[in-house]
Design an enzyme around this catalytic site. Sequence first.
Site, PDB file in Angstrom:
ATOM      1  N   THR B  85       0.872  -1.174   0.000  1.00 11.52           N
ATOM      2  CA  THR B  85       0.000   0.000   0.000  1.00 11.52           C
ATOM      3  C   THR B  85       0.906   1.219   0.000  1.00 11.52           C
ATOM      4  O   THR B  85       1.643   1.461   0.955  1.00 11.52           O
ATOM      5  CB  THR B  85      -0.929   0.006   1.226  1.00 11.52           C
ATOM      6  OG1 THR B  85      -1.808  -1.117   1.120  1.00 11.52           O
ATOM      7  CG2 THR B  85      -1.750   1.281   1.285  1.00 11.52           C
ATOM      8  N   LYS B 160      -7.172   1.523  -2.901  1.00 16.20           N
ATOM      9  CA  LYS B 160      -6.781   1.173  -1.530  1.00 16.20           C
ATOM     10  C   LYS B 160      -6.887   2.399  -0.622  1.00 16.20           C
ATOM     11  O   LYS B 160      -7.287   2.283   0.537  1.00 16.20           O
ATOM     12  CB  LYS B 160      -5.360   0.609  -1.516  1.00 16.20           C
ATOM     13  CG  LYS B 160      -4.850   0.172  -0.138  1.00 16.20           C
ATOM     14  CD  LYS B 160      -5.626  -1.008   0.439  1.00 16.20           C
ATOM     15  CE  LYS B 160      -5.282  -1.303   1.901  1.00 16.20           C
ATOM     16  NZ  LYS B 160      -4.037  -2.001   2.123  1.00 16.20           N
ATOM     17  N   LYS B 228       0.701   5.408   8.079  1.00 11.73           N
ATOM     18  CA  LYS B 228       1.313   5.588   6.757  1.00 11.73           C
ATOM     19  C   LYS B 228       0.235   5.713   5.688  1.00 11.73           C
ATOM     20  O   LYS B 228       0.247   6.635   4.861  1.00 11.73           O
ATOM     21  CB  LYS B 228       2.228   4.382   6.461  1.00 11.73           C
ATOM     22  CG  LYS B 228       2.910   4.379   5.121  1.00 11.73           C
ATOM     23  CD  LYS B 228       2.364   3.344   4.134  1.00 11.73           C
ATOM     24  CE  LYS B 228       2.411   1.898   4.596  1.00 11.73           C
ATOM     25  NZ  LYS B 228       1.930   0.942   3.582  1.00 11.73           N
TER      26      LYS B 228
END
Lengths: 276, 276
Positions: B85, B160, B228
């Site tokens: 990701t 995502k 993140k």
Amino acid sequence: MGAQQAGHLAKAGYPVSAYTHKYEKLLELEKEFGIAPCKTVAQAVQDADVIFVMVGYPADVEEVFLQDGILDHAKAGALAIDMTTSSPSLAVRLYEEGKAKGVRVMDAPVSGGDSGARNGTLSIMVGGDEADFQEALPLFEQMGKNIVHMGPAGFGQHTKAANQIAVAGATAAYTEALVYAEKAGLDPNRLLEAIGAGAAGSWQLTNMAPRVLKGDLAPGFFVKHFIKDMKIVQQESRQRGVELEMLDAVLKMYEKMSEMGLDDRGTQALIQYYRK
Amino acid sequence: MGAQQAGHLAKAGYPVSAYTHKYEKLLELEKEFGIAPCKTVAQAVQDADVIFVMVGYPADVEEVFLQDGILDHAKAGALAIDMTTSSPSLAVRLYEEGKAKGVRVMDAPVSGGDSGARNGTLSIMVGGDEADFQEALPLFEQMGKNIVHMGPAGFGQHTKAANQIAVAGATAAYTEALVYAEKAGLDPNRLLEAIGAGAAGSWQLTNMAPRVLKGDLAPGFFVKHFIKDMKIVQQESRQRGVELEMLDAVLKMYEKMSEMGLDDRGTQALIQYYRK
């Protein structure tokens, strides 16, 4: 919503009297369900064994219970059940004032929206005495499916408050995902297909996001009522020394939506806030 | 997670070479799946037709592609698929730099966590050229179930990102509902039962809230990785001129959780933030 619930009770064979501000509404109920229309709260409640209240705001609940209302006119031993989403503190106060006057008070807010009310599939979250809950249960069963006694007076409202917190988060969740998709150029329908069944999934995403994509902002649940609910949550949380930061952020956006004139839209109109 | 995926490919009969920073990890993979351990990225990729990358942060993706990495050592025509990701912008950049060097690059982040990787039930969100997607599909099918080609390079990452927005909202939703329940004195298990099937319901509430109630804060998905992901979302959104206020509020809380030393807990450790 109260009309739907009165209708379910009448259809089940219970004799029902009803009061609301708009008398012509009551004449419709009389025609459709044989419900007796009343010109005052006093008239509606004076002979009732069980009284249901479904109004808009906590101030309305106070009025109908306390200002020449239910606690003044209900007969001794009557059971008065407030189904409005209202303040837990007010529910406790009404329970106590009711007790002093011989009226048993319960709080029983619902979730499931207009369609749940229509189809008798509401969730009903109940606070009050256990014996009163058992007495009311056959009536609740005419209106809803998932009926839970959550604890003493106020606990129905606390449960609904927690419900609305989760709804607020899930609503902002699917909305911001759609806003991002729009900005990034993703096909939003494909997005919902790709993420809806996994860790991002929710009732709100499955049921409300497709309405947004169709441009359908009609109220299942009104923006103005959602703001009322979130303000109750915020107040009750702060009284207990906790700041719910996600809820605060979502409430702030809905208050701006109110200023934008979106009060009478459905909660899914949050997308308009980001498109402003 | 990369180990699980390499294992699925090896079990399906594909010859697999692997590189990671910890060589002893590779020896385990050799023993379990017959995967060839490599001492450098160059060695792992030089003869490969298809290359999969699964690392931690965008900076790691950059390193493994660009610093004496995949784009320098892969053979012409190889297909390099980043499953980390990571940032959509970086995905586009790698696609373009790959093109200049004759390496076809795709982005294919996943959701479904450790258990999804283990059981081959990941959702895989793919960005890149259609022909490359078709070529990679049989390999993806060894790793996941819901495999969607979302658009050109970067669109896997955008999907995502949208997924993580929805996860952030749903996580804050069930957590704040539990915090409220705690403060109000509600039985939290009963609360989940009362509200989980309706408009407040979500995958997160159903699957993660019960872990919180058991005191299980072990990582399915790490706090540090969630931070993140949310930072990527925030950056990409701001570049497009939109502020996602719910996401911002949730990220702010997770950043404070990081300061509290909760980086290596699961995302459900958000409850600790409110108990601080």
